[in-house]
Design a protein around this motif. Structure first.
Motif, mmCIF file in Angstrom:
data_model
loop_
_atom_site.group_PDB
_atom_site.id
_atom_site.type_symbol
_atom_site.label_atom_id
_atom_site.label_comp_id
_atom_site.label_asym_id
_atom_site.label_seq_id
_atom_site.Cartn_x
_atom_site.Cartn_y
_atom_site.Cartn_z
ATOM 1 N N ILE A 116 4.534 -8.191 9.951
ATOM 2 C CA ILE A 116 4.213 -9.293 10.861
ATOM 3 C C ILE A 116 2.717 -9.570 10.874
ATOM 4 C CG2 ILE A 116 4.361 -10.033 13.267
ATOM 5 C CD1 ILE A 116 6.809 -8.275 13.572
ATOM 6 N N ALA A 117 1.925 -8.551 11.124
ATOM 7 C CA ALA A 117 0.484 -8.740 11.166
ATOM 8 C C ALA A 117 -0.098 -8.625 9.768
ATOM 9 C CB ALA A 117 -0.136 -7.697 12.110
ATOM 10 N N SER A 118 -1.404 -8.810 9.665
ATOM 11 C CA SER A 118 -2.047 -8.769 8.359
ATOM 12 C C SER A 118 -2.022 -7.382 7.753
ATOM 13 C CB SER A 118 -3.499 -9.259 8.490
ATOM 14 O OG SER A 118 -4.204 -8.467 9.437
ATOM 15 N N VAL A 119 -2.101 -6.336 8.574
ATOM 16 C CA VAL A 119 -2.103 -4.958 8.108
ATOM 17 C C VAL A 119 -1.092 -4.169 8.939
ATOM 18 C CG1 VAL A 119 -3.483 -2.898 7.733
ATOM 19 C CG2 VAL A 119 -4.533 -5.134 7.455
ATOM 20 N N SER A 120 -0.322 -3.314 8.265
ATOM 21 C CA SER A 120 0.730 -2.559 8.937
ATOM 22 C C SER A 120 0.146 -1.601 9.975
ATOM 23 C CB SER A 120 1.524 -1.762 7.900
ATOM 24 O OG SER A 120 2.375 -0.840 8.534
ATOM 25 N N PRO A 121 0.810 -1.434 11.122
ATOM 26 C CA PRO A 121 0.350 -0.443 12.109
ATOM 27 C C PRO A 121 0.513 0.993 11.619
ATOM 28 C CG PRO A 121 2.419 -1.446 12.799
ATOM 29 C CD PRO A 121 1.941 -2.231 11.623
ATOM 30 N N ARG A 122 1.260 1.195 10.544
ATOM 31 C CA ARG A 122 1.409 2.528 9.961
ATOM 32 C C ARG A 122 0.332 2.798 8.910
ATOM 33 N NH1 ARG A 122 7.112 3.507 7.529
ATOM 34 N NH2 ARG A 122 6.074 5.497 7.121
ATOM 35 N N PHE A 123 -0.748 2.051 8.960
ATOM 36 C CA PHE A 123 -1.735 2.101 7.897
ATOM 37 C C PHE A 123 -2.305 3.505 7.706
ATOM 38 C CE2 PHE A 123 -5.948 1.739 6.087
ATOM 39 C CZ PHE A 123 -5.756 0.846 5.051
ATOM 40 N N THR A 124 -2.572 4.220 8.787
ATOM 41 C CA THR A 124 -3.212 5.531 8.665
ATOM 42 C C THR A 124 -2.339 6.541 7.931
ATOM 43 O OG1 THR A 124 -2.377 6.085 10.876
ATOM 44 C CG2 THR A 124 -4.626 5.226 10.720
ATOM 45 N N MET A 160 0.832 -1.198 0.000
ATOM 46 C CA MET A 160 0.000 0.000 0.000
ATOM 47 C C MET A 160 0.869 1.252 0.000
ATOM 48 S SD MET A 160 -1.341 0.497 3.916
ATOM 49 C CE MET A 160 -1.959 2.114 3.464
ATOM 50 N N LEU A 161 0.320 2.337 -0.538
ATOM 51 C CA LEU A 161 1.034 3.602 -0.579
ATOM 52 C C LEU A 161 1.037 4.241 0.802
ATOM 53 C CD1 LEU A 161 0.626 3.197 -3.659
ATOM 54 C CD2 LEU A 161 0.326 5.667 -3.831
ATOM 55 N N LEU A 162 2.215 4.765 1.194
ATOM 56 C CA LEU A 162 2.362 5.475 2.461
ATOM 57 C C LEU A 162 2.963 6.848 2.190
ATOM 58 C CD1 LEU A 162 3.775 2.894 5.043
ATOM 59 C CD2 LEU A 162 1.448 3.718 4.815
ATOM 60 N N GLY A 163 2.423 7.863 2.838
ATOM 61 C CA GLY A 163 2.995 9.195 2.755
ATOM 62 C C GLY A 163 3.814 9.503 3.988
ATOM 63 N N ASP A 164 5.048 9.913 3.793
ATOM 64 C CA ASP A 164 5.930 10.267 4.902
ATOM 65 C C ASP A 164 5.893 11.777 5.055
ATOM 66 O OD1 ASP A 164 8.056 10.813 6.637
ATOM 67 O OD2 ASP A 164 9.163 9.047 5.977
ATOM 68 N N ASP A 165 5.181 12.265 6.080
ATOM 69 C CA ASP A 165 5.024 13.704 6.231
ATOM 70 C C ASP A 165 6.272 14.380 6.775
ATOM 71 O OD1 ASP A 165 4.500 12.167 8.402
ATOM 72 O OD2 ASP A 165 2.967 13.450 9.265
ATOM 73 N N SER A 166 7.271 13.632 7.210
ATOM 74 C CA SER A 166 8.524 14.251 7.638
ATOM 75 C C SER A 166 9.436 14.514 6.451
ATOM 76 C CB SER A 166 9.239 13.373 8.660
ATOM 77 O OG SER A 166 9.605 12.139 8.096
ATOM 78 N N LEU A 167 9.505 13.574 5.513
ATOM 79 C CA LEU A 167 10.346 13.716 4.327
ATOM 80 C C LEU A 167 9.590 14.261 3.124
ATOM 81 C CD1 LEU A 167 12.369 10.385 4.484
ATOM 82 C CD2 LEU A 167 13.171 12.662 5.039
ATOM 83 N N LYS A 168 8.257 14.344 3.243
ATOM 84 C CA LYS A 168 7.394 14.788 2.134
ATOM 85 C C LYS A 168 7.533 13.858 0.929
ATOM 86 C CE LYS A 168 6.568 18.553 4.556
ATOM 87 N NZ LYS A 168 7.470 18.307 5.674
#
Length: 990
Positions: free
Chosen positions: A114-122, A96-104
């Protein structure tokens, strides 16, 4: 056919009409703008009233009907304002696409979590936006560029009318803001169709995904994609991936779509697995750093191979999202949430949990690696993990009681460490928080989840009714954990029980709840405050004693879950407003890049440094932190916002002057947030990382004999300024700084045996690791003039209470050693001044300490300063050693042409000779152990030596007149030395 003359005449007429059209006066433009604003405002107000009436008076809304379709498994059409997430299934980039708001930046989270969905999902949730216009903004940018490049500014202003363009841009910005607010309230009401132009707003940061014409960092064959403020580059056209869909048809969730750039029509969004090294599949951080590979222990001195990644950099995007000309790049679009009702608390909304009876908030440490020692060797004396008493994990929640006031709304009690949010069991969907529905509870600053250990009862100091079970924080679901153990899926589920039910969901207002946990066996456990101190962390030796008693914090109350409910343990949910939520999210997002930089220093080889790209990114991040902490609107960036130019300026500017460039009043509340969420720790660790790396080479400074060190030195100055901004004029931040410690690496040369091999260590030398107070660390960093002493001086000038906590005998000894090692520089002398004169009044205790350290100890007295001595002629009051060159102490002789009343003619053998004495080195170099050159090196006459049994250095006496004649060389040079004064310039001419 029209003649050329008629054509030219028609063209001239059109040009004249165009000119007349642009010659409207400002009053008419103002009237038009006012009418347009009134019309737009009236239309939006009417639309809001219509939506409110339809929601309250009509039956099931369109949104609710689609919710029923979703429950039945039927297709759902996407609408403007929907929250979505995107997934790519391209080979090598599945995730899935993730946006890094620190690096833009935008990357892809791989599927191997590890789990089915990343904890960084939001971090990968975007909002579909329509109706945003940026034509006037683009026009203003072009006009400003033309003005900067024009030779005659007046002609450009007359031609383009920038004032009119600015008014249009201002009106356009207000319209876009209102449109975004409508979309965020779920009032879009517009179906998304193929061929529509949309913008994707990153919900976490509020920025938009945009394309650039510059090459992508990882794959230079593609174009860069970033998160930035809205512009024409953030417009995309939605196209179908397969021909079963066509332009004009509705876009449904789960469709395969293509996103084509409107500004660069040849580009489509895609994901690339190509790393900086140009090798397919080489997973690497998008931070701009060097490739982080497995560390070879023999490539480093000591046991560096024991270093582990911090939590902030363990899960990073391995692929970048970029603009590609590949026609087959596509994404699957997934629906995350659609606004249904207003005023409802959703999963992901930030809140605090207040315990009225205990008069405290539930909070936890903001450090996700609490209890983890990432650079530990794993030996008995240096364990990799520390636990609390009764074998509890180090990272636990607790109740922090108020100390100064009982008012829960007092800003001093609104800690960022007490902010939590609910999360749905299915992370791919946002949900409304309902009573009696299973939810996870997440600690926002650390990103970890609350978990109950229901396999074994807790051990309390006093017996209580019922069984009690402890709780702790975990990073994510542990698939290997047994049910009921810490980290198991069942241990992380909680139910909210209402005390007075008024609706089926929680509102965005204060709510009173009871918190329950249902174990895997079906037993119901109730939240209770154990009314006893939380268990302390157990250390191998004794509890750390480097903190004085007045610097230690009070312990909080222990939190448990019990089989017996208590009428006293009722919690109040206090949601945060949007401004506090955005500010907290922004400050927390800054931490990741600082930790990446710290880890890269440990990952690169000996003698190497992290690449300049991450250095520039970190300098920009420091500027963002400075702007975040500033009170009010951020000041305009220097050099037009160019980070590279700011870094060049940092290299050539002194630390004190550089710090003054970024002044201004600080926001006390955001300063408090910065150290509570451990942003201050991350910045300090980043400043310490080069010195720990230098310890592997046996160097005290990381900048000795280092190539391309300018960028790293500039970053160090930015880091120190960021630290200064966080602690400036804030007693809470300064008190936090005074008691913090960090792991410091020290290089100890090995003992070489007869065979030439180390007797202690296989690799020759030893690297020790131990905790050190920040105040001591920053003194050791003062050898490099990069801002460490300016930072410490700012702390020492703050308040008497902070000075009393910082200053002690150990600190004075470090000051003294630093001056002896580097020389009597003004920045070091100012440190003594800072502790002797605090808050506009003298500090008697510190002055006495300075006298005792620098004067009463005779060896330090002669090593530190120049001492004056009074002697008598040959009687030997000073016990002069006679030498053939100096049989007696010389006298100041009067010249022959002296006035008759000159005292030197009539007062022979009356005045005692005055001499000065100091210790110095004939061949002086930095760090040679002496502060001064010796008298012999300065060609000064010596009339004797001081012999003291406790002083090993040679202390020589020099007549005072031979030191002081330079104050008036024209009159005194001949008198004292017997040589006529000749200026240096005249000597050069001859």
């Amino acid at each position: 056919m029209e003649s050329p003359a008629l054509s030219r005449q028609s063209s001239a007429k059109n040009d004249k009409n165009v000119a007349l059209e642009f010659e409207m006066n400002d009053a008419m433009v103002a009237q038009i703008n006012k009418a347009v604003e009134s019309a737009i405002g009236g239309a939006m107000l009417a639309n809001d009233r219509l939506n409110d009436r339809l929601r309250t008076e009509s039956g099931p809304s369109f949104v609710e009907e689609h919710a029923h379709l979703e429950e039945k498994g039927e297709m759902i059409s996407l609408m403007a304002g929907d929250l979505i997430w995107l997934r790519t299934d391209d080979s090598g980039c599945k995730g899935m696409l993730l946006g890094d708001d620190s690096l833009k930046t935008v990357g892809v989270e791989p599927d191997d979590h590890i789990a089915s969905v990343s904890p960084r999902f939001t971090e990968g949730v975007f909002r579909i936006c329509v109706g945003l216009n940026y034509r006037s903004k683009t026009e203003v940018g072009k006009i400003n560029k033309a003005i900067r490049q024009a030779d005659n500014r007046a002609n450009v202003v007359k031609e383009f009318n920038p004032e009119l363009a600015q008014k249009r841009e201002s009106l356009e910005a207000s319209q876009n803001k209102e449109q975004l607010e409508r979309l965020s309230r779920g009032e879009g009401g517009e179906l998304i169709k193929y061929g529509d132009i949309v913008s994707l707003q990153h919900v976490r940061s509020g920025l938009f995904m945009a394309t650039h014409k510059t090459p992508a960092p990882l794959n230079p064959n593609c174009r860069r994609v970033s998160l930035k403020k809205g512009s024409l580059a953030s417009h995309f056209r939605i196209l179908p991936r397969f021909k079963v869909r066509s332009k004009g048809s509705v876009v449904y969730a789960e469709d395969q779509i293509q996103l084509q750039s409107v500004k660069f029509e040849y580009l489509k969004l895609g994901a690339s697995p190509v790393s900086r090294g140009g090798h397919e599949g080489d997973s690497e951080s998008l931070s701009g750093g060097a490739s982080i590979q497995a560390l070879d222990p023999k490539a480093f001195v000591g046991s560096i191979n024991h270093l582990r990644k911090p939590t902030a950099v363990r899960r990073e995007a391995s692929c970048e999202v970029n603009g590609s000309m590949d026609p087959f790049r596509c994404f699957s679009v997934k629906l995350y949430y659609r606004q249904r009702r207003r005023g409802v608390l959703l999963s992901g909304h930030y809140f605090r949990m207040f315990h009225p009876e205990a008069n405290a908030y539930i909070q936890a440490s903001s450090d996700p690696d609490k209890g983890e020692i990432l650079d530990a060797t794993g030996d008995t004396g240096d364990p990799r993990r520390r636990e609390r008493a009764h074998k509890l994990p180090a990272h636990i929640p607790y109740l922090k009681q108020f100390v100064s006031s009982a008012d829960a709304s007092n800003p001093i009690h609104l800690s960022a460490k007490a902010v939590w949010c609910f999360e749905a069991v299915d992370r791919t969907r946002c949900c409304e928080v309902k009573w009696e529905s299973p939810l996870r509870i997440r600690h926002v600053p650390s990103g970890k989840f609350l978990s109950v250990i229901s396999t074994s009862p807790a051990i309390l100091s006093e017996p209580a009714e019922g069984l009690f079970y402890d709780s702790a924080l975990v990073f994510d679901v542990d698939l290997e954990a047994e049910e009921g153990e810490l980290g198991s899926s069942s241990s992380m589920l909680f139910n909210l029980v209402a005390t007075d039910v008024t609706s089926d969901t929680l509102k965005t207002a204060v709510s009173t709840i009871r918190l329950e946990h249902k174990t895997h066996t079906g037993r119901i456990l109730h939240f209770v405050a154990a009314r006893e101190a939380k268990p302390s962390i157990v250390y191998e030796n004794k509890r750390r004693s480097m903190l004085s008693p007045n610097m230690k914090k009070e312990s909080g109350w222990r939190i448990c879950f019990s089989t017996e409910p208590s009428s006293l343990d009722v919690l109040k949910i206090q949601p945060l407003n949007s401004q506090d939520t955005n500010q907290l999210s922004r400050v927390v997002s800054r931490i990741r890049l600082f930790k990446r930089y710290t880890y890269l220093w440990h990952a690169v080889g000996l003698g190497e440094i992290p690449p300049s790209s991450i250095a520039e990114q970190l300098a920009g991040q420091c500027l963002d932190v400075i702007d975040d902490i500033r009170k009010g609107a951020p000041a305009p960036r220097r050099h037009g916002g160019s980070v590279s130019e700011a870094m060049k300026e940092a290299v050539v500017t002194s630390p004190s002057n550089f710090a003054a460039m970024y002044g201004g009043d600080a926001d006390l509340r955001l300063q408090k947030v910065a150290f509570e969420v451990k942003l201050l720790d991350a910045v300090f660790e980043a400043a310490l990382a080069p010195y720990n790396h230098a310890a592997l080479l046996g160097k005290s400074s990381p900048f000795d004999n280092l190539e391309k060190k300018e960028s790293i030195m500039a970053v160090q100055k930015f880091l120190y300024v960021a630290i200064q901004r966080i602690v400036r004029s804030n007693l809470l931040s300064q008190d936090y700084f005074a008691r913090r410690t960090s792991r410091v690496w020290r290089h100890i040369p090995a003992c070489i045996g007869a065979d030439g091999i180390s007797e202690d260590d296989e690799y020759g030398d030893e690297i020790t690791r131990h905790s050190e107070l920040w105040r001591n660390i920053i003194i050791d960093q003062g050898e490099d003039s990069l801002g460490a002493t300016v930072t410490l001086g700012q702390l020492l000038r703050s308040s008497e209470s902070i000075v009393n906590k910082l200053v002690n005998n150990e600190l004075m000894d470090r000051f003294k050693n630093l001056v002896q090692k580097c020389g009597p520089e003004l920045r070091f002398i100012n440190l003594f001044t800072s502790i002797c004169y605090v808050e506009g009044k003298p500090s008697r205790a510190n002055q006495e300490m300075c006298v005792r350290k620098l004067w009463m100890n005779r060896p330090d007295r002669y090593a530190f300063g120049v001492t004056f001595h009074e002697g008598i002629d040959q009687t030997g009051a000073l016990n002069f050693d006679k030498t053939p060159m100096n049989p007696i102490a010389p006298r100041l002789r009067a010249p022959n042409n002296a006035p008759k009343a000159f005292l030197g003619k009539t007062a022979e053998n009356v005045y005692k000779p005055i001499c000065v004495a100091w210790t110095g080195a004939y061949h002086w170099t930095p760090n040679c152990g002496s502060l001064w050159w010796s008298p012999g090196a300065l060609k000064l006459p010596v009339i004797g030596e001081l012999k003291e049994p406790d002083i090993k250095a040679v202390i020589q006496y020099v007549p005072l007149e031979h030191v002081m004649w330079v104050l008036d060389p024209f009159r005194l040079c001949k008198v004292v030395t017997g040589i006529h004064w000749r200026p240096l310039n005249s000597t050069k001419k001859k």
